[in-house]
Design a protein around this motif. Structure first.
Motif, PDB file in Angstrom:
ATOM      1  N   LEU A  85       6.304  -5.953   6.071  1.00 26.31           N
ATOM      2  CA  LEU A  85       6.738  -5.387   7.346  1.00 26.31           C
ATOM      3  C   LEU A  85       8.070  -4.654   7.203  1.00 26.31           C
ATOM      4  N   ARG A  86       8.958  -5.169   6.388  1.00 30.25           N
ATOM      5  CA  ARG A  86      10.240  -4.476   6.189  1.00 30.25           C
ATOM      6  C   ARG A  86      10.005  -3.098   5.575  1.00 30.25           C
ATOM      7  N   GLU A  87       9.054  -2.996   4.668  1.00 27.44           N
ATOM      8  CA  GLU A  87       8.722  -1.696   4.086  1.00 27.44           C
ATOM      9  C   GLU A  87       8.061  -0.801   5.129  1.00 27.44           C
ATOM     10  N   LEU A  88       7.148  -1.376   5.893  1.00 27.13           N
ATOM     11  CA  LEU A  88       6.393  -0.610   6.883  1.00 27.13           C
ATOM     12  C   LEU A  88       7.292  -0.023   7.965  1.00 27.13           C
ATOM     13  N   LEU A  89       8.358  -0.756   8.305  1.00 28.84           N
ATOM     14  CA  LEU A  89       9.249  -0.343   9.392  1.00 28.84           C
ATOM     15  C   LEU A  89      10.600   0.147   8.886  1.00 28.84           C
ATOM     16  N   ALA A  90      10.624   0.603   7.656  1.00 29.29           N
ATOM     17  CA  ALA A  90      11.893   0.999   7.026  1.00 29.29           C
ATOM     18  C   ALA A  90      12.576   2.163   7.736  1.00 29.29           C
TER      19      ALA A  90
END
Length: 262
Positions: free
Chosen positions: A192-197
């Motif tokens: 999720l951190r990558e997806l919402l970077a």
């Protein structure tokens, strides 16, 4: 800005007014006693309650640092919408958060992704942080694929710099005896951190049958494999936190696990 460490509670529709008052009194008193050196000992805690309980919580816990919100808001603005509660009114009453997209509302009330997206945009436009409850329906699904589709609708009209909280709550874990396995949560949170970077003001919390020991297990699992990105920014309780002392134990647990962020 939301704090870096978050411990939340949704009371759903369990509390009477008297029970909510007692809960707030116990939590406020105990946090002040446990953290006497803090100007606002409840900082980092957040609470989502039914509309009628918002003023009570704003009055009792707001001064101690708790961020208050509701469990929904209207997709409509002020006007001829009988029974609806607008974002404008809630903001005026002190609401800083609202839960959106919870599987219970999807199942029981038929809320669609499009409606959740409209509500999220209305919340953000009125200074209310949307808490998007997101996750896959069963363990066989790819969480990243499912939530990519969810966010396409839910975040479409929410500005990139707006504050957003994502509560990862896999539907298959909600209301169960145990939360999702810690190793699973670590992997999803990192994804999720990558997806919402591209969103600088996002917070990620875990919910879904969370209770005492849940957050520590997640943090320990992440650190064991050297995946700090897989540690959520906090936890979001449901029925477990209805006991104020249980909620307080989780506050202590999360603050201890994330002491380097305080």
């Amino acid at each position: 800005m939301l704090p870096d460490v978050l411990i939340g509670q949704s009371s759903k529709s369990y509390f009477t007014h008297a029970q909510a008052l007692e809960w707030a009194e116990v939590v406020g008193r105990e946090l002040s006693a446990r953290y006497p050196d803090w100007d606002q000992p409840a900082t980092g805690t957040f609470l989502c309650v039914p509309y009628p309980l918002l003023p009570l919580m704003v009055d009792r816990l707001g001064p101690l640092g708790t961020t208050l919100g509701t469990q929904d808001l209207s997709q409509f603005g002020p006007g001829a919408y009988t029974g609806e509660v607008s974002a404008e009114l809630l903001a005026e009453m002190g609401s800083k958060l609202t839960m959106l997209g919870h599987p219970e509302r999807v199942k029981l009330l038929g809320e669609t992704e499009a409606v959740v997206g409209v509500k999220a945009a209305r919340a953000a436009a009125n200074g209310i942080t949307p808490i998007l409850v997101a996750g896959e329906n069963d363990p066989t699904q790819d969480p990243r694929e499912v939530m990519t589709a969810q966010f396409e609708h839910r975040l479409r009209d929410v500005p990139l710099d707006a504050e957003v909280m994502i509560a990862y709550e896999p539907t298959w874990a909600i209301g169960q005896p145990e939360p999702a396995p810690a190793e699973h949560v670590v992997g999803v949170v990192a994804a999720l951190r990558e997806l919402l970077a591209d969103r600088p003001n996002v917070r990620l919390v875990y919910g879904g049958s969370a209770g005492r020991g849940t957050f520590k297990a997640i943090a320990d699992a992440a650190r064991e494999v050297g995946n700090e990105a897989g540690i959520p920014d906090g936890v979001f309780l449901g029925r477990f936190g209805l006991d104020p002392l249980a909620f307080l134990d989780v506050v202590d647990e999360v603050r201890t696990a994330l002491a380097d962020r305080l």
